[in-house]
Design a protein around this motif. Sequence first.
Motif, short mmCIF file in Angstrom:
data_model
loop_
_atom_site.label_atom_id
_atom_site.label_comp_id
_atom_site.label_asym_id
_atom_site.label_seq_id
_atom_site.Cartn_x
_atom_site.Cartn_y
_atom_site.Cartn_z
N VAL A 155 0.76 -1.08 0.03
CA VAL A 155 0.15 0.10 -0.03
C VAL A 155 0.96 1.29 -0.20
N ARG A 156 1.92 1.13 0.74
CA ARG A 156 2.93 2.35 0.86
C ARG A 156 3.71 2.35 -0.85
N ARG A 157 4.11 1.32 -0.94
CA ARG A 157 4.76 1.42 -2.56
C ARG A 157 3.60 1.89 -3.42
N TYR A 158 2.62 1.57 -3.74
CA TYR A 158 1.51 1.78 -4.53
C TYR A 158 1.07 3.17 -4.51
N VAL A 159 0.78 3.50 -3.29
CA VAL A 159 0.07 4.60 -2.91
C VAL A 159 0.58 5.76 -1.99
N PHE A 160 0.96 5.66 -0.95
CA PHE A 160 1.45 6.83 -0.04
C PHE A 160 2.75 7.18 -0.23
N ASP A 161 3.75 6.24 -0.88
CA ASP A 161 4.94 7.00 -1.05
C ASP A 161 4.92 8.09 -2.25
N ALA A 162 3.90 8.00 -3.19
CA ALA A 162 3.78 8.98 -3.86
C ALA A 162 2.98 10.36 -3.61
N PHE A 163 2.78 10.29 -2.22
CA PHE A 163 1.67 11.31 -1.73
C PHE A 163 2.40 12.04 -0.82
N GLY A 164 2.21 13.33 -0.68
CA GLY A 164 2.70 14.38 0.52
C GLY A 164 1.26 14.55 1.21
N CYS A 165 1.44 15.32 2.36
CA CYS A 165 0.29 15.26 3.51
C CYS A 165 -0.76 15.80 2.58
N ASP A 166 -0.81 16.76 1.59
CA ASP A 166 -1.94 17.37 1.07
C ASP A 166 -2.62 16.32 0.14
N GLU A 167 -1.75 15.60 -0.44
CA GLU A 167 -2.48 14.37 -1.43
C GLU A 167 -3.34 13.29 -0.46
N VAL A 168 -2.62 13.10 0.79
CA VAL A 168 -3.22 12.36 1.81
C VAL A 168 -4.76 12.80 1.99
N THR A 169 -4.69 14.10 2.32
CA THR A 169 -6.01 14.96 2.73
C THR A 169 -7.10 14.87 1.50
N HIS A 170 -6.20 15.15 0.27
CA HIS A 170 -7.26 15.21 -0.92
C HIS A 170 -7.96 13.60 -1.04
N LEU A 171 -7.05 12.58 -0.85
CA LEU A 171 -7.62 11.33 -0.93
C LEU A 171 -8.83 11.01 0.06
N ALA A 172 -8.67 11.46 1.33
CA ALA A 172 -9.87 11.26 2.16
C ALA A 172 -10.67 12.02 2.00
N ARG A 173 -10.61 13.38 1.55
CA ARG A 173 -11.71 14.07 1.12
C ARG A 173 -12.66 13.57 -0.04
N LEU A 174 -11.85 13.38 -1.01
CA LEU A 174 -12.58 12.79 -2.34
C LEU A 174 -13.12 11.34 -1.86
N SER A 175 -12.57 10.61 -0.99
CA SER A 175 -13.19 9.35 -0.84
C SER A 175 -14.70 9.62 0.11
N GLU A 176 -14.39 10.45 0.99
CA GLU A 176 -15.50 10.70 1.92
C GLU A 176 -16.57 11.21 1.13
N ALA A 177 -16.37 11.86 0.22
CA ALA A 177 -17.51 12.77 -0.37
C ALA A 177 -18.30 11.69 -1.31
N ILE A 178 -17.41 10.51 -1.70
CA ILE A 178 -18.11 9.75 -2.62
C ILE A 178 -18.74 8.48 -1.75
N ARG A 179 -18.28 8.44 -0.54
CA ARG A 179 -18.93 7.20 0.34
C ARG A 179 -20.13 7.94 0.95
N SER A 180 -19.95 9.05 1.17
CA SER A 180 -21.43 9.58 1.84
C SER A 180 -22.65 9.88 0.69
N ARG A 181 -22.22 10.08 -0.55
CA ARG A 181 -23.27 9.91 -1.49
C ARG A 181 -24.02 8.63 -1.53
N LEU A 182 -23.24 7.47 -1.39
CA LEU A 182 -23.50 6.34 -1.70
C LEU A 182 -24.06 5.43 -0.48
N THR A 183 -24.13 6.05 0.68
CA THR A 183 -24.45 5.34 1.79
C THR A 183 -25.75 6.01 2.61
N SER A 184 -26.06 7.48 1.82
CA SER A 184 -27.10 8.28 2.51
C SER A 184 -28.41 7.56 2.56
#
Lengths: 153, 153
Positions: free
Chosen positions: A124-153
């Motif tokens: 998971v590190r190699r494929y994802v997080f090693d390519a990301f900085g703090c900002d990207e981690v935040t973006h990933l969380a935000r985007l995922s949350e947005a999609i998840r909340s639309r689909l579990t409402s």
Amino acid sequence: MADDRPRWLSGDEQAAWRAFLDAVRLLIDSLDAQLQADAGMSLADYEVLAQLSESPGRERRMSGLADSVFLSRSRLSHAVARLEGAGWVERRKCPSDRRGTYCRLTDAGFAALEAAAPGHVEAVRRYVFDAFGCDEVTHLARLSEAIRSRLTS
Amino acid sequence: MADDRPRWLSGDEQAAWRAFLDAVRLLIDSLDAQLQADAGMSLADYEVLAQLSESPGRERRMSGLADSVFLSRSRLSHAVARLEGAGWVERRKCPSDRRGTYCRLTDAGFAALEAAAPGHVEAVRRYVFDAFGCDEVTHLARLSEAIRSRLTS
DNA sequence: GAAGATTGATTACTCAATCTTG
DNA sequence: CAAGATTGAGTAATCAATCTTC
């Protein structure tokens, strides 16, 4: 007057969407392959075991477990049957509500999870997080949350 | 001295990762269900037909098609066999390199794709892009690109 | 009748083996 | 022998039907 024409995606949206679908397919396949080769389990199996390991008494009701990992009840039943065959989980009837079933991680299952974890996390590190900085981690969380909340409402 | 301890994910990374996995599973399942119900095809089928529709002559070599949609050759062969059974694609031997096979979208296949597209695009909008502004679209593209490039290198 | 969970049948995917042509 | 593509066997997914308990 009504406008029934479909709202197509913009060029940017289309490019983003294709990149996303490609990335997801590659990523899930790679993680599945790594886990299957090194630990004899699928990514879905890993998530089930991980959820159990973090639960009180290392056990969960089947329905709650299904909701936690976003698997259908049927798919979870089949998966747990396989995991039980491997000796990694046990099922027992719920005493209070006799419709229910508890699924518990065995010691062997916990050991299998512990053995699988380092390689999986490393992937998971190699494929994802090693390519990301703090900002990207935040973006990933935000985007995922947005999609998840639309689909579990 | 070497440090062989696994590098675990930080709390933020773990939360982002789980949200991502959940979102992806929900999203792919929802899109698959929508396409299956409304158009009788899977998301993978849709992507194959869409790729063909954008190709010169509405046809592609099997291997190039497999690379484009990130499916294994075997999986694409099985999928195309089903699509051929539905009358949506045709295969013919490649004249120049007789190892190769061309896969061509039929008129019926094009019609099926056109019929499926509005509902599918609407679903993608509803589940994803309606929740996003310009910045989020950019983020989605950047994150996806980062992952894709790590996995295709 | 609804919730919790499982089952069996069908369909799809993966993996290794195969066949053909370059 | 490598590349393009397919096949068949085994495994896993989905979907509808079922069973039990509330």
